[in-house]
Design a protein around this motif. Structure first.
Motif, PDB file in Angstrom:
ATOM      1  N   CYS A  94       0.920  -1.280  -0.019  1.00 19.60           N
ATOM      2  CA  CYS A  94       0.121   0.069  -0.208  1.00 19.60           C
ATOM      3  C   CYS A  94       0.804   1.325   0.090  1.00 19.60           C
ATOM      4  O   CYS A  94       2.103   1.413   0.561  1.00 19.60           O
ATOM      5  CB  CYS A  94      -0.866  -0.074   1.271  1.00 19.60           C
ATOM      6  N   ASP A  95       0.177   2.172  -0.297  1.00 22.98           N
ATOM      7  CA  ASP A  95       0.787   3.765  -0.379  1.00 22.98           C
ATOM      8  C   ASP A  95      -0.381   4.397   0.217  1.00 22.98           C
ATOM      9  O   ASP A  95      -1.492   4.933  -0.409  1.00 22.98           O
ATOM     10  CB  ASP A  95       1.224   4.453  -1.699  1.00 22.98           C
TER      11      ASP A  95
ATOM     12  N   GLN B 188       3.460  -2.782   4.121  1.00 25.36           N
ATOM     13  CA  GLN B 188       3.334  -4.006   3.398  1.00 25.36           C
ATOM     14  C   GLN B 188       3.085  -5.080   4.455  1.00 25.36           C
ATOM     15  O   GLN B 188       3.488  -5.035   5.418  1.00 25.36           O
ATOM     16  CB  GLN B 188       4.494  -4.163   2.700  1.00 25.36           C
ATOM     17  N   PHE B 189       2.182  -6.125   4.093  1.00 30.45           N
ATOM     18  CA  PHE B 189       1.960  -7.158   5.071  1.00 30.45           C
ATOM     19  C   PHE B 189       1.554  -8.534   4.298  1.00 30.45           C
ATOM     20  O   PHE B 189       1.256  -8.236   3.075  1.00 30.45           O
ATOM     21  CB  PHE B 189       0.867  -6.846   6.032  1.00 30.45           C
TER      22      PHE B 189
ATOM     23  N   VAL C 254       3.431  -6.394   9.986  1.00 27.74           N
ATOM     24  CA  VAL C 254       3.218  -5.067   9.253  1.00 27.74           C
ATOM     25  C   VAL C 254       4.473  -4.529   9.058  1.00 27.74           C
ATOM     26  O   VAL C 254       5.053  -4.277  10.402  1.00 27.74           O
ATOM     27  CB  VAL C 254       1.947  -4.343   9.675  1.00 27.74           C
ATOM     28  N   GLN C 255       4.738  -3.933   7.839  1.00 26.09           N
ATOM     29  CA  GLN C 255       6.042  -3.045   7.710  1.00 26.09           C
ATOM     30  C   GLN C 255       5.330  -1.809   7.287  1.00 26.09           C
ATOM     31  O   GLN C 255       4.825  -1.692   6.174  1.00 26.09           O
ATOM     32  CB  GLN C 255       6.834  -3.428   6.644  1.00 26.09           C
TER      33      GLN C 255
ATOM     34  N   THR D 268      -5.051   7.599   4.021  1.00 25.52           N
ATOM     35  CA  THR D 268      -5.897   7.038   2.736  1.00 25.52           C
ATOM     36  C   THR D 268      -4.973   6.992   1.646  1.00 25.52           C
ATOM     37  O   THR D 268      -4.051   7.442   1.385  1.00 25.52           O
ATOM     38  CB  THR D 268      -7.119   8.010   2.411  1.00 25.52           C
ATOM     39  N   GLY D 269      -5.464   5.932   0.755  1.00 24.52           N
ATOM     40  CA  GLY D 269      -4.606   5.605  -0.462  1.00 24.52           C
ATOM     41  C   GLY D 269      -5.043   4.701  -1.201  1.00 24.52           C
ATOM     42  O   GLY D 269      -6.124   4.203  -0.989  1.00 24.52           O
ATOM     43  N   THR D 270      -4.250   3.588  -1.757  1.00 23.56           N
ATOM     44  CA  THR D 270      -4.412   2.679  -2.512  1.00 23.56           C
ATOM     45  C   THR D 270      -3.466   1.500  -2.111  1.00 23.56           C
ATOM     46  O   THR D 270      -2.543   1.701  -1.574  1.00 23.56           O
ATOM     47  CB  THR D 270      -4.304   2.767  -4.032  1.00 23.56           C
ATOM     48  N   CYS D 271      -3.932   0.181  -2.409  1.00 22.32           N
ATOM     49  CA  CYS D 271      -3.276  -1.197  -2.140  1.00 22.32           C
ATOM     50  C   CYS D 271      -3.376  -1.812  -3.466  1.00 22.32           C
ATOM     51  O   CYS D 271      -4.625  -1.838  -3.975  1.00 22.32           O
ATOM     52  CB  CYS D 271      -3.657  -1.771  -0.744  1.00 22.32           C
ATOM     53  N   GLU D 272      -2.307  -3.048  -3.295  1.00 20.91           N
ATOM     54  CA  GLU D 272      -2.639  -3.976  -4.536  1.00 20.91           C
ATOM     55  C   GLU D 272      -2.222  -5.429  -3.653  1.00 20.91           C
ATOM     56  O   GLU D 272      -1.320  -5.211  -2.587  1.00 20.91           O
ATOM     57  CB  GLU D 272      -1.822  -3.718  -5.606  1.00 20.91           C
TER      58      GLU D 272
END
Length: 114
Positions: A22-23, A30-31, A55-56, A107-111
């Motif tokens: 994610c950002d 990241q996890f 979780v990083q 807030t943002g996006t993840c993949e």
């Protein structure tokens, strides 16, 4: 040639893991979610399985409980002072991280990376 059971189990476990990257408001998160942790118990006498991930978040690392419901991914963790930290990614990739006690919201996006 037969593979030792431990090696087979290790290979199966890693294949079942998803990495969520994610950002959120410029903070990299990241996890991993190990799908095997969500498998139902084989026997009713089996102890409850603990679901855990690391979780990083930027330079920090902390343990959390992964969340997986349909195409929703995320985690819950206990923060400083007993606060609840939650991050949820919707199926479209939009995500929110919140620590209500600290008043922090990202807030943002993840993949999901396989």
């Amino acid at each position: 040639m037969k593979m030792p059971a431990l090696l087979c189990a290790t290979m199966a476990g890693s294949a079942a893991a998803e990495t969520v990257s994610c950002d959120l408001s410029g903070v990299p998160i990241q996890f991993e979610i190990d799908r095997a942790q969500f498998a139902p118990a084989i026997d009713t006498q089996e102890p409850v399985r603990r679901r855990v991930t690391t979780v990083q978040m930027g330079e920090a690392q902390f343990p959390a409980e992964p969340i997986m419901m349909g195409d929703v991914r995320g985690f819950w963790a206990e923060g400083m002072g007993g606060s609840d930290i939650m991050m949820v990614m919707q199926g479209d990739g939009s995500a929110v991280y919140a620590n209500t006690r600290a008043g922090e919201r990202l807030t943002g996006t993840c993949e999901v990376l396989q």
